[in-house]
Design an enzyme around this catalytic site. Structure first.
Site, short mmCIF file in Angstrom:
data_model
loop_
_atom_site.label_atom_id
_atom_site.label_comp_id
_atom_site.label_asym_id
_atom_site.label_seq_id
_atom_site.Cartn_x
_atom_site.Cartn_y
_atom_site.Cartn_z
N LYS A 65 0.87 -1.01 0.07
CA LYS A 65 -0.07 0.08 0.10
C LYS A 65 0.94 1.30 -0.09
CE LYS A 65 -2.93 2.84 2.78
NZ LYS A 65 -3.79 2.86 4.19
N GLY A 77 -11.34 7.28 5.89
CA GLY A 77 -12.56 8.30 6.27
C GLY A 77 -13.91 7.58 6.42
#
Lengths: 258, 72
Positions: free
Chosen positions: A100, A188
């Site tokens: 990532k 988020g």
């Protein structure tokens, strides 16, 4: 209704939920939450080992790399060089090529540095990494990352750890429409409905950490997120009804009493 | 002072004593670090796992050892 497997860089998964391992009380809670989430991919950070406290346990003693796909991340990197170095080190631990990529551009918002992310992605793809970049919810950025050869694009829903949910579903819809690689909402998500919304929009997966680890009951939230991702995916595949301004009756209008 | 510099390495940013040239494998064993859990940089170059035995750490070298920790 059999779903197609979730494919990432040639690897196949059943779960479309990717979870982080930060912010838990201890490794035992991390392990329990990961198990409850049903995730098969877990992201981890790369840090210097603690030399003075050598008896310390290792995260991989709790998350067996044979059972889980370990996804090292470059969290905390502010330049392309730092991120590339971190990925090279992570690969040498021996958990595969999947990484990532996260290059932060601003400490307060933790929004990605798009230019540096693209620069690092180019280098990493050339070196054989399977790159999953954390990106802004910008369709052009996601398109560029796809063209470079990233195996997925991971637009943010909202700032990392904010729990604000999907701030820009319309951009996300465009990103999904143009994507040839999996789209994973990263960062988020606050609660189960956010994860379901991402999947209903047509995202291929959701990555989260704080929403589970920071919940009052992380294990219960891990299960809630598992179900939300599954429900959202199923609703997407089932095909929702069109939105209409006025009512259409669900019961027959004929044969009324009286 | 000069003695301590001559017989130490910089390990993860801090001075670490070394008894002369040491194979990386021996250093990792001394630190109770297992292969498959850590990765090593010697003077900013990554050391492939297969080369731990033949890699020698010398006084003044910069060694970085990393592992995975919780993160998102």
């Amino acid at each position: 209704m059999q779903d197609t497997p979730f494919e990432l860089g040639g690897l196949k998964f059943q779960s479309r939920l990717i979870v982080g391992t930060g912010k838990y009380r201890d490794f035992a809670e991390t392990k329990a939450a990961v198990e409850a989430s049903g995730a098969e991919i877990v992201t981890v950070a790369v840090r210097r080992v603690n030399i003075t406290d050598r008896g310390k346990e290792n995260l991989l003693d709790y998350l067996d790399p044979k059972r889980y796909q370990i996804l090292p991340n470059t969290a905390g990197c502010f330049t392309a060089d730092e991120a590339v170095r971190t990925c090279r080190l992570a690969r040498e631990v021996g958990v595969g090529e999947l990484v990532k990529l996260e290059v932060i551009g601003d400490k307060r918002t933790l929004f990605p540095d798009v230019v540096a992310t693209i620069e690092a992605a180019r280098v990493l793809v050339k070196e054989g990494f399977k790159v999953m970049p954390y990106a802004t919810d910008d369709p052009v950025t996601c398109l560029r990352l796809q063209e470079i050869g990233c195996v997925a694009v991971m637009p943010l829903a909202a700032p990392i750890g904010s729990g604000l949910g999907i701030r820009n579903p319309f951009n996300l819809a465009i990103i999904i429409e143009q994507a040839k690689v999996p789209v994973i909402v990263d960062a988020g998500v606050g609660t189960a409905s956010d994860a379901a919304e991402a999947m209903e929009l047509g995202c291929d997966g959701v990555l989260m950490n704080t929403a589970i680890a920071g919940a009052k009951d992380p294990l219960a939230m891990a299960l809630a997120m598992k179900l939300a991702v599954e429900a959202g995916r199923l609703a997407y595949r089932a095909g929702r009804i069109e939105r209409k301004l006025y009512a259409t009756a669900s019961s027959p209008l004929t044969g009324l009493i009286g | 002072m000069s003695d301590s510099i001559a017989t130490s390495i910089t390990l993860n940013g801090d001075p670490y004593p070394l008894d002369g040239d040491t194979a990386l494998t021996a250093l990792l064993e001394r630190l109770s670090m297992r292969r498959g859990r850590v990765a090593v940089e010697l003077n900013h170059e990554i050391v492939p796992r297969a080369r731990y035995d033949e890699t020698i750490v010398r006084a003044g070298d910069h060694v970085e050892i990393i592992n995975f920790v919780g993160g998102g």
